[in-house]
Design an enzyme around this catalytic site. Structure first.
Site, PDB file in Angstrom:
ATOM      1  N   LYS A 144       2.704  24.415 -14.237  1.00  0.00           N
ATOM      2  CA  LYS A 144       1.967  25.548 -14.148  1.00  0.00           C
ATOM      3  C   LYS A 144       2.808  26.541 -15.137  1.00  0.00           C
ATOM      4  O   LYS A 144       3.968  26.645 -15.127  1.00  0.00           O
ATOM      5  CB  LYS A 144       1.658  26.262 -13.011  1.00  0.00           C
ATOM      6  CG  LYS A 144       0.579  27.175 -13.019  1.00  0.00           C
ATOM      7  CD  LYS A 144      -0.846  26.479 -12.804  1.00  0.00           C
ATOM      8  CE  LYS A 144      -2.025  27.317 -12.784  1.00  0.00           C
ATOM      9  NZ  LYS A 144      -3.213  26.522 -12.102  1.00  0.00           N
TER      10      LYS A 144
HETATM   11  N1  GLU Z   1      -6.062  25.770 -14.402  1.00  0.00           N
HETATM   12  C1  GLU Z   1      -6.690  24.738 -13.841  1.00  0.00           C
HETATM   13  C2  GLU Z   1      -6.382  24.453 -12.335  1.00  0.00           C
HETATM   14  O1  GLU Z   1      -5.544  25.222 -11.690  1.00  0.00           O
HETATM   15  C3  GLU Z   1      -6.754  23.534 -14.587  1.00  0.00           C
HETATM   16  C4  GLU Z   1      -5.694  22.843 -15.031  1.00  0.00           C
HETATM   17  C5  GLU Z   1      -5.659  21.785 -15.970  1.00  0.00           C
HETATM   18  O2  GLU Z   1      -6.815  21.491 -16.352  1.00  0.00           O
HETATM   19  O3  GLU Z   1      -4.849  21.370 -16.277  1.00  0.00           O
HETATM   20  O4  GLU Z   1      -6.652  23.357 -11.987  1.00  0.00           O
END
Ligand code: GLU
Length: 420
Positions: free
Chosen positions: A110
């Site tokens: 993240k």
């Molecule tokens: N931000 C989204 C999540 O928390 C999507 C992450 C992604 O598609 O890699 O799952």
């Protein structure tokens, strides 16, 4: 459980509490516990940006790769004024568990940049994004770590990231990020996928509990990408969406809100406040208003020790990451609320991101119906696996999802062996 409110509201503590509990139940080997409890890599970058008024500003950004055991790191990038390392660590760990729950070949990562996207111009946002990408150049890539949108970022942000990465590589690399616009390697259905996933898991929960869509009252908190798509798809599927709680106000209509009209209204006005098809309501009170399904689709720490005992919903579908604290979990368990935990309920987004990554690498793009069908297959199977696991091991759905995920990641590490 008595813990301080600061600790209760720290997402890293919330993640660690569930991880420790699930690991203990699994009798996870102590060495594997040590490997998985903390992220593999944590990167902090400071980004000089020339602002529109000519001033130089320096923004701080993060990228945390929690695990790359099952595949490249995967997870969004968040732009918000209060992003911090502990939050990004928690979100990165949740991505590891989420990808393992839906059994897609990714680890978890993240990112975040401390900034307020609402107060920045498009030019400033573009510069922040490009410099952030450039600072991470050796750490991201289709086989290394694949960012995506999260709160405060969108398809345009991903287009800039893809372009910056591609300029450095001297070739177009679409698979470096997902959640891109359609004509530059995006996938049909990706934008709606997280909301669609919420609908799919709610449908499965209704089947389990012997309920019908018709007459099932839903309150959705958050009306951004996840909340608006979840509300719209549920409305179209026959659920009765009676409440919408946003950061700047809430709406209530006991006969159901016409979400298609509300989406148009928000597009025109930039807010849900003032929508003529519902009464104004206090967004905090909506969380504890009578309904069958409560879907928190905004951010962390919405259901806490302060309001959990007043929740009246039978089902909580966590479209957001970390909306329920671990103290609130215990209260909700006593009240027998059926929780569809975040790492399952909002996994539709990353599952469609996986499809986008596959399509980019193949250079062959699927019809939307194919994306939606594959998404449904994966989420229905994952829902069944979690609920089965909960029943067999006599734990709640959240702990079942963690146990299933930790077990899969631990198995992979054992199979690969540890380069120690
Ligand atoms: N931000 C989204 C999540 O928390 C999507 C992450 C992604 O598609 O890699 O799952």
């Amino acid at each position: 459980m008595s813990i301080t409110i600061d600790k209760e509201l720290n997402p890293w503590e919330a993640q660690a509490a569930r991880f420790d509990f699930a690991a203990q139940k699994l009798k996870l080997d102590d060495g594997l516990w040590k490997i998985l409890r903390y992220p593999t890599r944590e990167i902090i970058v400071h980004l000089p940006v020339a602002m529109d008024d000519g001033r130089l500003e320096v923004f701080t950004g993060f990228r945390v790769q929690h695990s790359i055991a099952r595949g490249p790191g995967k997870g969004g990038v968040r732009y918000a004024p209060d992003v911090n390392l502990d939050e990004v660590r928690a979100l990165a760990s949740w991505m590891t568990w989420k990808c393992a729950v839906v059994n897609i070949p990714f680890g978890g990562a993240k990112g975040g940049v401390i900034c307020d996207p609402k107060k920045l111009s498009q030019t400033e946002l573009e510069k922040i994004t490009r410099r952030y990408t450039a600072e991470l150049i050796e750490f991201i890539g289709p086989e290394k770590d694949v960012p995506a949108p999260d709160m405060g970022t969108n398809e345009q942000t991903m287009a800039w990231m893809m372009d910056t990465f591609s300029m450095h590589m001297r070739q177009t690399v679409t698979a470096v990020v997902t959640g891109k616009p359609l004509n530059i390697g995006g996938s049909r259905g990706r934008r709606e996928a997280t909301g669609r996933g919420v609908l799919i898991v709610c449908d499965e929960a209704l089947k389990r509990l012997g309920m019908q869509r018709e007459g099932t009252r839903v309150i959705v908190q958050g009306f951004g990408n996840v909340g608006s798509n979840a509300a719209q798809l549920m409305h179209e599927a026959g659920y009765k969406v009676i409440g919408i709680a946003e950061y700047d106000g809430g709406l209530f209509n006991k006969n159901g809100i016409d979400i298609n009209k509300l989406v148009e209204y928000k597009q025109r006005n930039g807010t849900v406040v003032g929508f003529p098809g519902a009464e104004a309501a206090d967004p905090k009170e909506l969380l504890t208003t009578e309904c069958e399904i409560l879907a928190p689709c905004a951010t962390e720490n919405v259901i806490t020790s302060k309001n959990a005992d007043k929740i009246k919903a039978k089902i909580i579908a966590e479209g957001a990451n970390g909306p329920t604290t671990s103290v609130a979990d215990e209260i909700l368990q006593d009240k027998k609320v059926f929780i569809i935990p975040d790492i399952l309920a909002n996994a539709g987004g990353v599952t469609a991101s996986y499809f986008e990554w596959v399509q980019d690498r193949q250079g062959y793009f699927w019809k939307e119906s194919v994306v939606n069908e594959q998404l449904e297959n994966i989420l229905v199977d994952s829902f069944d696996a979690v609920v089965q696991y909960a029943e067999t091991h006599n734990v709640n759905n959240r702990i079942a999802a963690y146990m299933l995920a930790i077990d899969r990641v631990a198995f992979t590490i054992k199979q690969r062996g540890v380069y120690a």
